[in-house]
Design an enzyme around this catalytic site. Structure first.
Site, PDB file in Angstrom:
ATOM      1  N   GLY A  10       0.560  -1.170  -0.043  1.00 41.98           N
ATOM      2  CA  GLY A  10       0.001   0.033   0.070  1.00 41.98           C
ATOM      3  C   GLY A  10       0.890   1.144   0.065  1.00 41.98           C
ATOM      4  O   GLY A  10       0.603   2.154   1.021  1.00 41.98           O
ATOM      5  N   ALA A  11       1.862   1.467  -1.055  1.00 44.34           N
ATOM      6  CA  ALA A  11       2.417   2.678  -0.911  1.00 44.34           C
ATOM      7  C   ALA A  11       2.283   3.461  -2.247  1.00 44.34           C
ATOM      8  O   ALA A  11       3.243   4.256  -2.477  1.00 44.34           O
ATOM      9  CB  ALA A  11       3.819   2.156  -0.982  1.00 44.34           C
ATOM     10  N   TYR A 163     -12.382  -1.471  12.633  1.00 43.05           N
ATOM     11  CA  TYR A 163     -10.886  -0.806  12.446  1.00 43.05           C
ATOM     12  C   TYR A 163     -10.139  -1.081  13.482  1.00 43.05           C
ATOM     13  O   TYR A 163      -9.054  -1.787  13.601  1.00 43.05           O
ATOM     14  CB  TYR A 163     -11.075   0.812  11.997  1.00 43.05           C
ATOM     15  CG  TYR A 163      -9.744   1.184  11.897  1.00 43.05           C
ATOM     16  CD1 TYR A 163      -8.992   0.959  10.841  1.00 43.05           C
ATOM     17  CD2 TYR A 163      -9.122   2.081  12.814  1.00 43.05           C
ATOM     18  CE1 TYR A 163      -7.665   1.756  10.491  1.00 43.05           C
ATOM     19  CE2 TYR A 163      -7.844   2.670  12.604  1.00 43.05           C
ATOM     20  CZ  TYR A 163      -7.420   2.473  11.311  1.00 43.05           C
ATOM     21  OH  TYR A 163      -5.828   2.848  11.135  1.00 43.05           O
TER      22      TYR A 163
HETATM   23  N1  LIG Z   1      -3.934   8.174   8.249  1.00 43.47           N
HETATM   24  C1  LIG Z   1      -3.912   7.952   9.755  1.00 43.47           C
HETATM   25  O1  LIG Z   1      -4.214   8.875  10.369  1.00 43.47           O
HETATM   26  C2  LIG Z   1      -3.435   6.806  10.458  1.00 43.47           C
HETATM   27  C3  LIG Z   1      -3.419   6.504  11.733  1.00 43.47           C
HETATM   28  C4  LIG Z   1      -2.943   5.466  12.461  1.00 43.47           C
HETATM   29  C5  LIG Z   1      -2.642   4.283  11.618  1.00 43.47           C
HETATM   30  N2  LIG Z   1      -2.900   4.344  10.173  1.00 43.47           N
HETATM   31  C6  LIG Z   1      -2.397   3.338   9.446  1.00 43.47           C
HETATM   32  O2  LIG Z   1      -1.436   3.566   8.587  1.00 43.47           O
HETATM   33  C7  LIG Z   1      -1.557   2.725   7.329  1.00 43.47           C
HETATM   34  C8  LIG Z   1      -1.453   3.450   5.988  1.00 43.47           C
HETATM   35  O3  LIG Z   1      -2.567   4.306   5.943  1.00 43.47           O
HETATM   36  P1  LIG Z   1      -2.706   5.739   5.424  1.00 43.47           P
HETATM   37  O4  LIG Z   1      -3.110   6.492   6.515  1.00 43.47           O
HETATM   38  O5  LIG Z   1      -1.440   5.933   4.538  1.00 43.47           O
HETATM   39  O6  LIG Z   1      -3.926   5.500   4.503  1.00 43.47           O
HETATM   40  P2  LIG Z   1      -4.235   5.723   2.609  1.00 43.47           P
HETATM   41  O7  LIG Z   1      -3.494   6.715   2.242  1.00 43.47           O
HETATM   42  O8  LIG Z   1      -5.540   5.288   2.542  1.00 43.47           O
HETATM   43  O9  LIG Z   1      -3.079   4.414   2.012  1.00 43.47           O
HETATM   44  C9  LIG Z   1      -3.567   3.092   2.281  1.00 43.47           C
HETATM   45  C10 LIG Z   1      -3.010   2.386   1.185  1.00 43.47           C
HETATM   46  O10 LIG Z   1      -3.384   0.989   1.400  1.00 43.47           O
HETATM   47  C11 LIG Z   1      -3.757   0.519  -0.077  1.00 43.47           C
HETATM   48  N3  LIG Z   1      -4.606  -0.521  -0.068  1.00 43.47           N
HETATM   49  C12 LIG Z   1      -5.976  -0.432   0.582  1.00 43.47           C
HETATM   50  N4  LIG Z   1      -6.692  -1.364   0.423  1.00 43.47           N
HETATM   51  C13 LIG Z   1      -6.088  -2.260  -0.368  1.00 43.47           C
HETATM   52  C14 LIG Z   1      -6.145  -3.579  -0.953  1.00 43.47           C
HETATM   53  N5  LIG Z   1      -7.110  -4.171  -0.939  1.00 43.47           N
HETATM   54  N6  LIG Z   1      -5.324  -3.865  -1.838  1.00 43.47           N
HETATM   55  C15 LIG Z   1      -4.047  -3.351  -1.871  1.00 43.47           C
HETATM   56  N7  LIG Z   1      -3.970  -2.323  -1.385  1.00 43.47           N
HETATM   57  C16 LIG Z   1      -4.781  -1.621  -0.704  1.00 43.47           C
HETATM   58  C17 LIG Z   1      -4.163   1.916  -0.612  1.00 43.47           C
HETATM   59  O11 LIG Z   1      -4.201   1.575  -1.908  1.00 43.47           O
HETATM   60  P3  LIG Z   1      -4.967   2.589  -2.883  1.00 43.47           P
HETATM   61  O12 LIG Z   1      -3.964   3.791  -3.364  1.00 43.47           O
HETATM   62  O13 LIG Z   1      -5.299   1.887  -4.282  1.00 43.47           O
HETATM   63  O14 LIG Z   1      -6.253   2.965  -2.455  1.00 43.47           O
HETATM   64  C18 LIG Z   1      -3.020   2.844  -0.283  1.00 43.47           C
HETATM   65  O15 LIG Z   1      -1.742   2.598  -0.949  1.00 43.47           O
HETATM   66  C19 LIG Z   1      -2.942   2.068   7.485  1.00 43.47           C
HETATM   67  O16 LIG Z   1      -2.497   0.818   8.019  1.00 43.47           O
HETATM   68  C20 LIG Z   1      -3.490   2.800   8.735  1.00 43.47           C
HETATM   69  O17 LIG Z   1      -4.541   2.018   9.307  1.00 43.47           O
HETATM   70  C21 LIG Z   1      -2.992   5.373   9.731  1.00 43.47           C
END
Ligand SMILES: NC(=O)c1ccc[n+]([C@@H]2O[C@H](COP(=O)([O-])OP(=O)(O)OC[C@H]3O[C@@H](n4cnc5c(N)ncnc54)[C@H](OP(=O)(O)O)[C@@H]3O)[C@@H](O)[C@H]2O)c1
Length: 274
Positions: A10-11, A163
């Site tokens: 998911g990068a 979640y």
């Molecule tokens: N943002 C926050 O506030 C926060 C806080 C705590 C923890 N986190 C954790 O940090 C991590 C990264 O999240 P983020 O905030 O950077 O979110 P994000 O911007 O939505 O990025 C998520 C990534 O996961 C990929 N993904 C989602 N579903 C997928 C699937 N079925 N198959 C393959 N790839 C998939 C997305 O791909 P697409 O580009 O195709 O959508 C995207 O590259 C997650 O585990 C999240 O729970 C985030």
């Protein structure tokens, strides 16, 4: 990180993309996964341009599908002689209950079962490449206890509850895996990156989408702890821990329940067919 091979799920967005950028800047070979070939290739080009590191590759992987995860691992192992860092970064929040390709509640499938399967499939490669590191992205919103009587929230589904449950599962997985791989020179830790302005709230309703974007920190700041854990010598022997802002943090009692961790592990093996 010269000579090190890193795989990040998911990068194509948010924290994963910034983590990939940071590690590519440090000289690592960075392999990212994507569920959209075009978006993956675009991200690869952006990362090469930003870091001047051409050792960036992209593999297709839909984390909502066990067969796609298996194919991706197979392709990785065919292409690369080693794996030094695996970052299980991809994650979702979804206000609607959906099912994965395998008919499993999708948040549990993507946030927890996908890293469980991917890590287990790549464990031998990590062992051969040791010292190696595994990093699981969790969240400060991890909550409750493991819902053994209804792991897929067929009843009482709520986006945030599910979640939080998936992120609790990810902490338990981290702690038990650390015990299981003791002595292999592989560490496994989890990270709460803190609230960040990414696309995470996209499927969580307009309020959450705005909330993340308005109040979250820059993804490049949220990526600092995953980058730290992936690269710094000072954390090379720390394992089984939960990190926030580059420090080990104590978490709720439920995250140390090793009986629950073991029970979940056995159930997860059946889910993913290990
Ligand atoms: N943002 C926050 O506030 C926060 C806080 C705590 C923890 N986190 C954790 O940090 C991590 C990264 O999240 P983020 O905030 O950077 O979110 P994000 O911007 O939505 O990025 C998520 C990534 O996961 C990929 N993904 C989602 N579903 C997928 C699937 N079925 N198959 C393959 N790839 C998939 C997305 O791909 P697409 O580009 O195709 O959508 C995207 O590259 C997650 O585990 C999240 O729970 C985030």
């Amino acid at each position: 990180m010269q000579g090190k091979i890193v795989l990040i799920t998911g990068a194509t967005s948010g924290i994963g993309k910034e983590t990939a950028k940071g590690l590519a800047m440090l000289g690592a070979t960075v392999v990212i996964t994507t569920r959209d070939v075009q978006r993956g290739e675009q991200t690869r080009q952006e990362l090469i341009e930003a870091t001047k590191n051409t050792n960036i590759d992209v593999l297709f992987c839909n984390l909502s599908s066990f067969s796609s995860i298996r194919d991706c691992c197979r392709e990785f192992l065919k292409k690369y002689p080693a794996l030094h860092v695996l970052i299980n970064n991809a994650g979702i929040v979804d206000y609607h209950r959906r099912e994965s390709k395998d008919g499993i509640e999708n948040t549990f499938a993507v946030n927890y079962l996908a890293p469980f399967l991917m890590t287990n499939r790549l464990l031998d490669a990590l062992k051969k490449s040791a010292p190696a590191r595994i990093i699981n992205l969790t969240s400060g919103l991890h909550s409750g206890t493991i819902h053994f009587n209804d792991l897929e929230f067929k009843h009482g589904y709520s986006g945030m509850k599910v979640y939080g449950h998936s992120k609790l599962a990810s902490i338990l997985f981290t702690r038990l895996l650390a015990e299981k791989i003791k002595g292999t020179n592989i560490t496994v830790n989890c990270v709460n990156p803190g609230m960040s302005a990414t696309n995470l709230g996209r499927d969580a309703g307009w309020f959450s989408a705005k909330f993340f974007k308005l109040l979250g920190k820059e993804p490049s700041i949220a990526a600092q702890t995953p980058i730290y854990l992936a690269s710094l010598p000072e954390v090379e022997t720390i394992t089984g821990e939960y990190f926030e802002k580059k420090s080990v943090k104590q978490t709720k009692t439920e995250t140390y329940d090793m009986d629950a961790a073991k029970k979940l592990w056995e159930i997860s093996k059946k889910y993913v067919g290990l």
